[in-house]
Design an enzyme around this catalytic site. Structure first.
Site, PDB file in Angstrom:
ATOM      1  N   GLY A  60     -57.833   7.652  21.765  1.00 30.05           N
ATOM      2  CA  GLY A  60     -57.531   6.263  20.963  1.00 30.05           C
ATOM      3  C   GLY A  60     -55.753   5.851  21.461  1.00 30.05           C
ATOM      4  N   GLN A  65     -47.377   2.448  18.424  1.00 29.48           N
ATOM      5  CA  GLN A  65     -47.598   2.635  20.533  1.00 29.48           C
ATOM      6  C   GLN A  65     -47.471   1.593  21.404  1.00 29.48           C
ATOM      7  OE1 GLN A  65     -51.138   5.420  20.253  1.00 29.48           O
ATOM      8  NE2 GLN A  65     -49.764   6.515  21.102  1.00 29.48           N
ATOM      9  N   CYS A 121     -51.408  13.331  23.554  1.00 28.38           N
ATOM     10  CA  CYS A 121     -50.859  11.357  23.013  1.00 28.38           C
ATOM     11  C   CYS A 121     -50.024  10.655  24.191  1.00 28.38           C
ATOM     12  CB  CYS A 121     -50.341  12.011  21.713  1.00 28.38           C
ATOM     13  SG  CYS A 121     -49.470  10.213  21.237  1.00 28.38           S
ATOM     14  N   LEU A 122     -50.340   9.270  24.751  1.00 29.32           N
ATOM     15  CA  LEU A 122     -50.383   8.658  25.233  1.00 29.32           C
ATOM     16  C   LEU A 122     -48.807   8.357  25.021  1.00 29.32           C
ATOM     17  CD1 LEU A 122     -53.337   6.233  25.430  1.00 29.32           C
ATOM     18  CD2 LEU A 122     -52.810   7.675  27.203  1.00 29.32           C
ATOM     19  N   HIS A 163     -55.170  11.934  13.839  1.00 31.43           N
ATOM     20  CA  HIS A 163     -53.821  11.888  14.331  1.00 31.43           C
ATOM     21  C   HIS A 163     -53.474  10.810  14.880  1.00 31.43           C
ATOM     22  CE1 HIS A 163     -52.441  12.196  18.894  1.00 31.43           C
ATOM     23  NE2 HIS A 163     -51.741  10.992  18.465  1.00 31.43           N
ATOM     24  N   GLU A 164     -54.255   9.790  14.968  1.00 30.08           N
ATOM     25  CA  GLU A 164     -54.385   7.641  14.933  1.00 30.08           C
ATOM     26  C   GLU A 164     -54.151   7.390  13.505  1.00 30.08           C
ATOM     27  OE1 GLU A 164     -54.012   6.696  17.859  1.00 30.08           O
ATOM     28  OE2 GLU A 164     -55.252   8.090  19.141  1.00 30.08           O
ATOM     29  N   HIS A 167     -50.073   8.397  13.702  1.00 29.96           N
ATOM     30  CA  HIS A 167     -48.819   6.889  13.820  1.00 29.96           C
ATOM     31  C   HIS A 167     -48.325   5.879  13.047  1.00 29.96           C
ATOM     32  CE1 HIS A 167     -48.798   8.502  17.872  1.00 29.96           C
ATOM     33  NE2 HIS A 167     -49.777   8.411  18.636  1.00 29.96           N
TER      34      HIS A 167
END
Ligand code: CO
Length: 198
Positions: A60, A65, A121-122, A163-164, A167
């Site tokens: 994701g 991000q 997470c990226l 989670h997304e 953000h």
């Protein structure tokens, strides 16, 4: 209203790699604003985000991000990634079964139950921790054309949606943990980042 997840049909893995912001970049802390224009620019950004997500690799990636404080994200929780050896002896990764999805302006209509999952997470590379989230969710959203859709999700899809969406509200997953754990992990991550830069 379309009652399903909207996959991008006949997806071809191409695009531009976008730089991914890492914690504690201030854009990751902002509450993102709604998408109001469904145009070619949005489509191009989404395609580049999908490409960047697959190459990272991740399951994701949310617009903040990549430095865009708008309410949309891309996901694919089920693709296959296999290391292959090329003719010159070097290795690469072959990605198959790609089914990218795009969620614009999500609204959580319902959250039920409780589940845990070890998340990463990226934007916080190298950190993995178990997070408690709702087990099932119902999300209303818009697809890339601006059409109204909804999805009832459970399992990894439900977790990833939450989670997304965090953000978009300026929250990274470590901020879902206890204060003590957060302080520890933030220190650990920043130390790690410093070391990587040397
Ligand atoms: Co993330």
């Amino acid at each position: 209203m379309t009652e399903s997840i909207n996959f991008i049909e006949n997806y071809q893995l191409e695009g531009e790699l976008l730089p991914i912001l890492t914690y504690p970049n201030p854009i990751l802390k902002q509450v993102a604003s709604d998408v109001t224009e469904f145009n070619q620019e949005l489509e191009k950004t989404v395609m580049n985000m999908i490409y960047t997500m697959y190459k990272a690799p991740g399951i994701g990636l949310a617009a903040p991000q990549v430095g865009i404080s708008k309410r949309f994200f891309v996901m694919d929780i089920g693709y296959d990634r296999e290391e292959i050896t090329l003719a010159d002896g070097s290795t690469d990764f072959e990605l198959t079964n790609l089914k990218p999805m795009v969620i614009v302006n999500p609204k959580f209509i319902n959250k039920d139950g409780e589940t845990t999952y070890e998340e990463g997470c990226l934007s916080v590379p190298g950190i993995y921790e178990t997070v408690v989230r709702a087990e099932t969710v119902r999300v209303e959203y818009q697809n890339l054309s601006g059409e109204n859709c909804a999805v009832d999700a459970e399992g990894l899809l439900s977790i990833c949606l939450q989670h997304e969406n965090d953000h978009l509200d300026g929250v990274v997953f470590i901020e879902r943990l206890s204060q003590l754990k957060q302080t520890f992990l933030k220190k650990k991550f920043l130390k790690q980042q410093k070391k990587n830069k040397l």
